[in-house]
Scaffold this active site. Structure first.
Site, mmCIF file in Angstrom:
data_model
loop_
_atom_site.group_PDB
_atom_site.id
_atom_site.type_symbol
_atom_site.label_atom_id
_atom_site.label_comp_id
_atom_site.label_asym_id
_atom_site.label_seq_id
_atom_site.Cartn_x
_atom_site.Cartn_y
_atom_site.Cartn_z
ATOM 1 N N GLY A 20 4.179 -4.418 -49.424
ATOM 2 C CA GLY A 20 3.294 -5.491 -49.850
ATOM 3 C C GLY A 20 3.025 -6.431 -48.693
ATOM 4 O O GLY A 20 3.114 -6.051 -47.529
ATOM 5 N N CYS A 21 2.725 -7.656 -49.011
ATOM 6 C CA CYS A 21 2.396 -8.658 -48.001
ATOM 7 C C CYS A 21 3.585 -8.915 -47.081
ATOM 8 O O CYS A 21 4.705 -9.134 -47.544
ATOM 9 C CB CYS A 21 1.979 -9.959 -48.697
ATOM 10 S SG CYS A 21 1.625 -11.291 -47.542
ATOM 11 N N PHE A 22 3.332 -8.916 -45.789
ATOM 12 C CA PHE A 22 4.439 -9.121 -44.854
ATOM 13 C C PHE A 22 5.045 -10.508 -44.934
ATOM 14 O O PHE A 22 6.190 -10.707 -44.556
ATOM 15 C CB PHE A 22 4.082 -8.742 -43.417
ATOM 16 C CG PHE A 22 2.765 -9.218 -42.862
ATOM 17 C CD1 PHE A 22 2.188 -10.421 -43.188
ATOM 18 C CD2 PHE A 22 2.097 -8.404 -41.955
ATOM 19 C CE1 PHE A 22 0.976 -10.826 -42.631
ATOM 20 C CE2 PHE A 22 0.886 -8.795 -41.389
ATOM 21 C CZ PHE A 22 0.326 -10.009 -41.740
ATOM 22 N N TRP A 23 4.328 -11.483 -45.460
ATOM 23 C CA TRP A 23 4.909 -12.827 -45.603
ATOM 24 C C TRP A 23 6.118 -12.794 -46.524
ATOM 25 O O TRP A 23 7.095 -13.502 -46.301
ATOM 26 C CB TRP A 23 3.894 -13.804 -46.168
ATOM 27 C CG TRP A 23 2.688 -14.058 -45.337
ATOM 28 C CD1 TRP A 23 2.507 -13.794 -44.009
ATOM 29 C CD2 TRP A 23 1.472 -14.647 -45.787
ATOM 30 N NE1 TRP A 23 1.254 -14.168 -43.617
ATOM 31 C CE2 TRP A 23 0.591 -14.704 -44.693
ATOM 32 C CE3 TRP A 23 1.035 -15.119 -47.016
ATOM 33 C CZ2 TRP A 23 -0.695 -15.225 -44.790
ATOM 34 C CZ3 TRP A 23 -0.244 -15.637 -47.110
ATOM 35 C CH2 TRP A 23 -1.094 -15.695 -46.005
#
Length: 190
Positions: A20-23
């Site tokens: 998913g989102c790397f954040w």
């Protein structure tokens, strides 16, 4: 990525994970004892030097990843994978929550045969234990070239904890990690 990590780099290892989102991944892995660096980036695509904008189109084939440098004497690759499988849904193909596209796929890019073997063992254990209602679709592939994301993506949650996505998506994943893996949290975050 810089292979000259520090004077003790021979003792350190790398793990490269996309879920998913790397954040989301970055915020979690930055809080683990034994983790030295976490760099958000892109891997697994065909085009060299991708930008965030090009990766978001899905045409480059890159996944959003975190590239983690860790001390295996403090935290193992298996530990990192156990966290990985708790903080994202490895049963959804090319999406996590509202994030859709191949750039959000679940993937483990392995650095060597030992990591490859461990990754396959962990997935097999999850499948045998029937942890998830659906099959695990996490890809396991040798690590390709890894490209760091733009500077504004690095340490994103630390710099923007009240931003909408961070408050609604990243913070709950971080809370889930902190509740389940208390013993692995680094001192400044404990």
């Amino acid at each position: 990525m810089n292979e000259n990590l520090d004077k003790n780099s021979a003792l350190l290892e790398r793990a490269t994970l996309g879920g998913g989102c790397f954040w989301c991944l970055e915020a979690v892995y930055q809080q683990i004892q034994g983790v030295k660096t976490v760099v958000s980036g892109y891997a697994g695509g065909a085009r060299p030097n991708p930008s965030y904008e090009s990766v978001c189109t899905g045409v480059t084939g890159h996944a959003e990843i975190v590239d983690i440098v860790f001390d295996p004497q403090i935290v193992s690759f298996r530990d990192l994978l156990e966290i990985f499988f708790v903080i994202h849904d490895p049963t959804t193909l090319n999406y996590q929550g509202n994030d859709h596209g191949t750039q959000y796929r679940s993937v483990i890019f392995t650095h060597g045969e030992e990591q490859n073997q461990i990754a396959h063992e962990v997935v097999q254990e999850l499948e045998c234990a029937k942890i998830y209602a659906n099959p695990v679709v996490t890809q396991i592939e040798p690590a390709p070239t890894i490209y760091p994301a733009e500077a504004y993506h690095q340490n994103y949650f630390q710099q923007h904890p009240n931003q909408g996505y961070c408050a609604a998506v990243v913070a709950p994943k971080l809370a889930k990690f902190r509740a389940k893996f208390k013993s692995l949290i680094a001192a400044p975050y404990a």
